[in-house]
Design an enzyme around this catalytic site. Structure first.
Site, PDB file in Angstrom:
ATOM      1  N   GLU A 193      19.417 -23.658  -9.066  1.00 16.98           N
ATOM      2  CA  GLU A 193      19.332 -22.248  -8.683  1.00 16.98           C
ATOM      3  C   GLU A 193      18.862 -22.087  -7.236  1.00 16.98           C
ATOM      4  O   GLU A 193      19.329 -21.190  -6.527  1.00 16.98           O
ATOM      5  CB  GLU A 193      18.405 -21.496  -9.644  1.00 16.98           C
ATOM      6  CG  GLU A 193      18.993 -21.400 -11.058  1.00 16.98           C
ATOM      7  CD  GLU A 193      18.144 -20.564 -12.012  1.00 16.98           C
ATOM      8  OE1 GLU A 193      17.039 -20.107 -11.612  1.00 16.98           O
ATOM      9  OE2 GLU A 193      18.585 -20.362 -13.153  1.00 16.98           O
ATOM     10  N   HIS A 198      13.549 -12.517 -12.312  1.00 16.84           N
ATOM     11  CA  HIS A 198      14.133 -13.704 -12.956  1.00 16.84           C
ATOM     12  C   HIS A 198      13.362 -14.914 -12.454  1.00 16.84           C
ATOM     13  O   HIS A 198      12.945 -14.948 -11.297  1.00 16.84           O
ATOM     14  CB  HIS A 198      15.614 -13.858 -12.585  1.00 16.84           C
ATOM     15  CG  HIS A 198      16.152 -15.234 -12.888  1.00 16.84           C
ATOM     16  ND1 HIS A 198      16.600 -15.584 -14.140  1.00 16.84           N
ATOM     17  CD2 HIS A 198      16.260 -16.351 -12.122  1.00 16.84           C
ATOM     18  CE1 HIS A 198      16.980 -16.853 -14.127  1.00 16.84           C
ATOM     19  NE2 HIS A 198      16.784 -17.346 -12.908  1.00 16.84           N
ATOM     20  N   TYR A 207      25.057 -16.342 -13.388  1.00 24.98           N
ATOM     21  CA  TYR A 207      24.729 -16.176 -14.806  1.00 24.98           C
ATOM     22  C   TYR A 207      25.790 -16.792 -15.738  1.00 24.98           C
ATOM     23  O   TYR A 207      25.870 -16.424 -16.911  1.00 24.98           O
ATOM     24  CB  TYR A 207      24.517 -14.696 -15.126  1.00 24.98           C
ATOM     25  CG  TYR A 207      23.134 -14.191 -14.747  1.00 24.98           C
ATOM     26  CD1 TYR A 207      21.991 -14.696 -15.351  1.00 24.98           C
ATOM     27  CD2 TYR A 207      22.978 -13.200 -13.786  1.00 24.98           C
ATOM     28  CE1 TYR A 207      20.722 -14.231 -15.012  1.00 24.98           C
ATOM     29  CE2 TYR A 207      21.708 -12.723 -13.437  1.00 24.98           C
ATOM     30  CZ  TYR A 207      20.591 -13.248 -14.070  1.00 24.98           C
ATOM     31  OH  TYR A 207      19.334 -12.777 -13.742  1.00 24.98           O
TER      32      TYR A 207
HETATM   33  P1  CMP Z   1      16.899 -13.430 -16.774  1.00 21.65           P
HETATM   34  O1  CMP Z   1      15.698 -14.292 -16.721  1.00 21.65           O
HETATM   35  O2  CMP Z   1      17.409 -12.910 -15.477  1.00 21.65           O
HETATM   36  O3  CMP Z   1      18.090 -14.211 -17.516  1.00 21.65           O
HETATM   37  C1  CMP Z   1      19.146 -13.529 -18.155  1.00 21.65           C
HETATM   38  C2  CMP Z   1      18.905 -12.055 -18.263  1.00 21.65           C
HETATM   39  O4  CMP Z   1      19.700 -11.360 -19.185  1.00 21.65           O
HETATM   40  C3  CMP Z   1      17.490 -11.816 -18.733  1.00 21.65           C
HETATM   41  O5  CMP Z   1      16.578 -12.163 -17.710  1.00 21.65           O
HETATM   42  C4  CMP Z   1      17.541 -10.349 -19.118  1.00 21.65           C
HETATM   43  O6  CMP Z   1      17.202  -9.497 -18.053  1.00 21.65           O
HETATM   44  C5  CMP Z   1      19.012 -10.123 -19.436  1.00 21.65           C
HETATM   45  N1  CMP Z   1      19.231  -9.700 -20.812  1.00 21.65           N
HETATM   46  C6  CMP Z   1      19.796  -8.541 -21.185  1.00 21.65           C
HETATM   47  N2  CMP Z   1      19.861  -8.450 -22.508  1.00 21.65           N
HETATM   48  C7  CMP Z   1      19.318  -9.579 -23.016  1.00 21.65           C
HETATM   49  C8  CMP Z   1      19.092 -10.080 -24.341  1.00 21.65           C
HETATM   50  N3  CMP Z   1      19.430  -9.372 -25.410  1.00 21.65           N
HETATM   51  N4  CMP Z   1      18.499 -11.282 -24.464  1.00 21.65           N
HETATM   52  C9  CMP Z   1      18.148 -12.022 -23.382  1.00 21.65           C
HETATM   53  N5  CMP Z   1      18.340 -11.590 -22.104  1.00 21.65           N
HETATM   54  C10 CMP Z   1      18.910 -10.390 -21.924  1.00 21.65           C
END
Ligand code: CMP
Length: 140
Positions: free
Chosen positions: A128, A117, A51
């Site tokens: 990824e 995700h 991340y």
């Molecule tokens: P993901 O697709 O795994 O990519 C980043 C992750 O951050 C997202 O999904 C969410 O689960 C997490 N996340 C937590 N808070 C936020 C936020 N405010 N905005 C965007 N993603 C968030």
């Protein structure tokens, strides 16, 4: 559109609730083929690395803590327009805003515990997939 690959992760909130099969059924029903899959526990270092792009975001630390709180299932999905198709099947990041019938609408608990995700572009999908799988682990 040619056949494409994307990375999918079934997150700890979903593995904890025994939803791996239910999520997979929605992916497969949509026409995505699971051509590689493994259940792993991410270390803090690996989650931070994965991340990296969100490093400066306020939710970064909590996200890493959440992603290491239980097992995840990492998968390679293949199909026509797989990146976009998977994003459609997942629904919006915030389950409250996701369309009816999407994985996040059905199973997501919060914007953080949003069950899955998926890669957001074909380029990121390549990076990824290589982060979790060697070519020999993928059977197309
Ligand atoms: P993901 O697709 O795994 O990519 C980043 C992750 O951050 C997202 O999904 C969410 O689960 C997490 N996340 C937590 N808070 C936020 C936020 N405010 N905005 C965007 N993603 C968030």
């Amino acid at each position: 559109m040619a056949s494409e690959r994307t990375l999918s992760i079934i997150k700890p909130d979903a593995t904890r609730r025994n939803l791996t099969g239910a999520v997979n059924a929605l992916l497969e029903d949509a026409g995505l083929r699971i051509i590689a899959q493994k259940r792993i526990r991410l270390s803090r270092e690996r989650a931070e690395d994965f991340y990296q792009v969100h490093k400066e975001r306020p939710f970064y630390n909590d996200l890493v803590t959440f992603m290491t709180s239980g097992p995840v299932v990492v998968q390679v999905l293949e199909g026509e327009d797989a990146v976009l198709l998977n994003r459609k099947v997942m629904g919006a990041t915030d389950p409250a805003l996701a369309n009816a019938g999407t994985i996040r609408k059905i199973f997501g608990e919060s914007i953080e515990a949003n069950s899955v995700h998926g890669s957001d572009s074909p380029d990121n999908a390549k990076t990824e997939i290589a982060f979790f799988f060697s070519e020999g682990e993928i059977t197309g």
